[in-house]
Write an enzyme that holds these catalytic residues in place. Structure first.
Site, PDB file in Angstrom:
ATOM      1  N   SER A 189      -0.241   8.089   3.507  1.00  0.00           N
ATOM      2  CA  SER A 189       1.162   8.204   3.097  1.00  0.00           C
ATOM      3  C   SER A 189       1.558   9.667   3.216  1.00  0.00           C
ATOM      4  O   SER A 189       0.693  10.560   3.199  1.00  0.00           O
ATOM      5  CB  SER A 189       1.283   7.769   1.632  1.00  0.00           C
ATOM      6  OG  SER A 189       2.530   8.171   1.086  1.00  0.00           O
ATOM      7  N   TYR A 199      -1.231   7.290  -7.317  1.00  0.00           N
ATOM      8  CA  TYR A 199      -0.988   7.063  -5.876  1.00  0.00           C
ATOM      9  C   TYR A 199      -1.224   8.343  -5.083  1.00  0.00           C
ATOM     10  O   TYR A 199      -1.907   8.345  -4.051  1.00  0.00           O
ATOM     11  CB  TYR A 199       0.451   6.579  -5.714  1.00  0.00           C
ATOM     12  CG  TYR A 199       0.824   6.102  -4.324  1.00  0.00           C
ATOM     13  CD1 TYR A 199       0.567   4.784  -3.923  1.00  0.00           C
ATOM     14  CD2 TYR A 199       1.471   6.940  -3.424  1.00  0.00           C
ATOM     15  CE1 TYR A 199       0.946   4.327  -2.664  1.00  0.00           C
ATOM     16  CE2 TYR A 199       1.851   6.495  -2.168  1.00  0.00           C
ATOM     17  CZ  TYR A 199       1.588   5.184  -1.796  1.00  0.00           C
ATOM     18  OH  TYR A 199       1.969   4.736  -0.546  1.00  0.00           O
TER      19      TYR A 199
HETATM   20  P1  NAD Z   1       3.313  -4.339   0.785  1.00  0.00           P
HETATM   21  O1  NAD Z   1       3.384  -4.490  -0.693  1.00  0.00           O
HETATM   22  O2  NAD Z   1       4.354  -4.936   1.651  1.00  0.00           O
HETATM   23  O3  NAD Z   1       1.895  -4.846   1.310  1.00  0.00           O
HETATM   24  C1  NAD Z   1       0.700  -4.565   0.633  1.00  0.00           C
HETATM   25  C2  NAD Z   1      -0.376  -5.497   1.140  1.00  0.00           C
HETATM   26  O4  NAD Z   1      -1.570  -5.207   0.399  1.00  0.00           O
HETATM   27  C3  NAD Z   1      -0.052  -6.971   0.908  1.00  0.00           C
HETATM   28  O5  NAD Z   1      -0.571  -7.728   1.977  1.00  0.00           O
HETATM   29  C4  NAD Z   1      -0.814  -7.279  -0.380  1.00  0.00           C
HETATM   30  O6  NAD Z   1      -1.145  -8.648  -0.543  1.00  0.00           O
HETATM   31  C5  NAD Z   1      -2.046  -6.426  -0.163  1.00  0.00           C
HETATM   32  N1  NAD Z   1      -2.780  -6.163  -1.389  1.00  0.00           N
HETATM   33  C6  NAD Z   1      -2.322  -5.616  -2.559  1.00  0.00           C
HETATM   34  N2  NAD Z   1      -3.307  -5.586  -3.466  1.00  0.00           N
HETATM   35  C7  NAD Z   1      -4.404  -6.106  -2.865  1.00  0.00           C
HETATM   36  C8  NAD Z   1      -5.730  -6.335  -3.278  1.00  0.00           C
HETATM   37  N3  NAD Z   1      -6.147  -6.040  -4.528  1.00  0.00           N
HETATM   38  N4  NAD Z   1      -6.594  -6.904  -2.398  1.00  0.00           N
HETATM   39  C9  NAD Z   1      -6.178  -7.222  -1.139  1.00  0.00           C
HETATM   40  N5  NAD Z   1      -4.934  -7.030  -0.695  1.00  0.00           N
HETATM   41  C10 NAD Z   1      -4.064  -6.465  -1.553  1.00  0.00           C
HETATM   42  O7  NAD Z   1       3.215  -2.757   1.014  1.00  0.00           O
HETATM   43  P2  NAD Z   1       3.372  -1.826   2.304  1.00  0.00           P
HETATM   44  O8  NAD Z   1       4.534  -0.954   2.067  1.00  0.00           O
HETATM   45  O9  NAD Z   1       3.279  -2.603   3.563  1.00  0.00           O
HETATM   46  O10 NAD Z   1       2.086  -0.911   2.114  1.00  0.00           O
HETATM   47  C11 NAD Z   1       0.964  -0.944   2.957  1.00  0.00           C
HETATM   48  C12 NAD Z   1       0.262   0.406   2.910  1.00  0.00           C
HETATM   49  O11 NAD Z   1       1.158   1.418   3.388  1.00  0.00           O
HETATM   50  C13 NAD Z   1      -0.152   0.853   1.496  1.00  0.00           C
HETATM   51  O12 NAD Z   1      -1.415   1.470   1.546  1.00  0.00           O
HETATM   52  C14 NAD Z   1       0.913   1.855   1.129  1.00  0.00           C
HETATM   53  O13 NAD Z   1       0.459   2.802   0.205  1.00  0.00           O
HETATM   54  C15 NAD Z   1       1.177   2.485   2.481  1.00  0.00           C
HETATM   55  N6  NAD Z   1       2.468   3.168   2.567  1.00  0.00           N
HETATM   56  C16 NAD Z   1       3.628   2.495   2.365  1.00  0.00           C
HETATM   57  C17 NAD Z   1       4.817   3.192   2.452  1.00  0.00           C
HETATM   58  C18 NAD Z   1       6.138   2.521   2.236  1.00  0.00           C
HETATM   59  O14 NAD Z   1       7.134   3.255   2.123  1.00  0.00           O
HETATM   60  N7  NAD Z   1       6.225   1.212   2.201  1.00  0.00           N
HETATM   61  C19 NAD Z   1       4.822   4.551   2.740  1.00  0.00           C
HETATM   62  C20 NAD Z   1       3.613   5.206   2.932  1.00  0.00           C
HETATM   63  C21 NAD Z   1       2.432   4.498   2.847  1.00  0.00           C
END
Ligand code: NAD
Length: 261
Positions: A143, A156
């Site tokens: 991130s 985080y």
């Molecule tokens: P999201 O909530 O859409 O997806 C998260 C995924 O992780 C889902 O498939 C969920 O079921 C799974 N998950 C959560 N807890 C779990 C567990 N205990 N075991 C197995 N699976 C689990 O979120 P996203 O935005 O797609 O995030 C994905 C990654 O990207 C994360 O690591 C997040 O930190 C990172 N990220 C997101 C953003 C953003 O702005 N959305 C920005 C930077 C980084």
């Protein structure tokens, strides 16, 4: 079909960024292991769609990434059924927003386990087969919070800075083995993870939800646009390609200029 015959595990791929990455790697011909939580019928439909559209095998394993024993079982199954993981994308992640002196202990532990320790476990379990084959790609979805902090996100930010360190360390250990290890640093992407934190951020800062989007989220990004899941997926696919063989140990922003501030 740049990934034909390769096997990819994308953790947290039932939603958001992970799902887009799984689709993109499958479009390149990789067999896929999906992981994450969600409605069983919807997950079955995602599996069917990806398999039919790209003619690849799509497995699903609902391992809870906060549990090392579940991760070990998933990795053993993936290696048994697909012969090893060539492309490992550590993407599963959760968020919780609260001042550090009010931060719930269970949330701290869960964020560190899912956003950081899970990548240690998948990596250590995937590496032996990668080393044997002399090829591997590990992409850690970190991130912008691996590079800079924001208030109220102590767990985080700590986990994401931690995964940047893990990325660099493992990259050095396997640099001569044909394996690259990189971290991607997305800015804000409008997925359920972000939409869920808007009300909490509004509460923590005492402002409206509209103000959170305008003055907190997009204020950080000079482009004033959310990053898209397709952009993150395309970047991941490039890092998994042969063309990216010399990129390793890198912590790479994809955040609309956020960390240039
Ligand atoms: P999201 O909530 O859409 O997806 C998260 C995924 O992780 C889902 O498939 C969920 O079921 C799974 N998950 C959560 N807890 C779990 C567990 N205990 N075991 C197995 N699976 C689990 O979120 P996203 O935005 O797609 O995030 C994905 C990654 O990207 C994360 O690591 C997040 O930190 C990172 N990220 C997101 C953003 C953003 O702005 N959305 C920005 C930077 C980084």
């Amino acid at each position: 079909m740049i990934f034909k015959g390769k096997a990819a595990l994308v953790t947290g791929s039932t939603s958001g960024i992970g799902l887009a990455i799984a689709r993109e790697l499958a479009a390149g011909g990789a067999h896929i292991v999906l992981n994450g939580f969600g409605d069983a019928g919807q997950i079955a439909e995602i599996r069917r769609q990806i398999a039919e559209m790209h003619g690849v095998t799509v497995l699903y394993d609902g391992a809870d990434m906060s549990r090392p024993d579940a991760i070990e079982a998933m990795m053993a199954r993936a290696i048994g059924e697909l012969g090893g993981i060539d492309l490992l994308v550590n993407n599963a992640g959760i968020q919780h927003v609260a001042p550090v002196d009010e931060f719930p202990l269970d949330k701290w532990d869960a964020i560190l386990a899912i956003n950081l320790s899970a990548a240690f476990h998948t990596t250590r379990l995937a590496l032996p087969a990668m080393k044997q084959r002399g090829f591997g790609r590990i992409v850690n979805v970190a991130s912008a919070h691996a590079l800079v902090a924001s208030p109220y996100k102590s767990a985080y930010v700590a986990a994401k800075h931690g995964i940047a360190g893990l990325t660099k360390t493992v990259a050095l250990e396997v640099a001569e083995a044909g394996i690259t290890v990189n971290a991607l640093c997305p800015g804000y992407v409008l997925t359920p993870l972000v939409s869920k934190q808007i009300p909490d951020t509004a509460k923590a800062r005492g402002i409206s939800e509209e103000a959170v989007v305008r003055d907190v989220l997009l204020a950080a990004q000079p482009t004033k646009k959310f990053v898209t899941v397709e952009q993150v997926a395309a970047f991941t696919s490039f890092l998994c390609s042969e063309a990216a063989a010399s990129i390793t140990g890198a912590v790479l922003p994809i955040e609309g200029g956020w960390t240039a501030h």
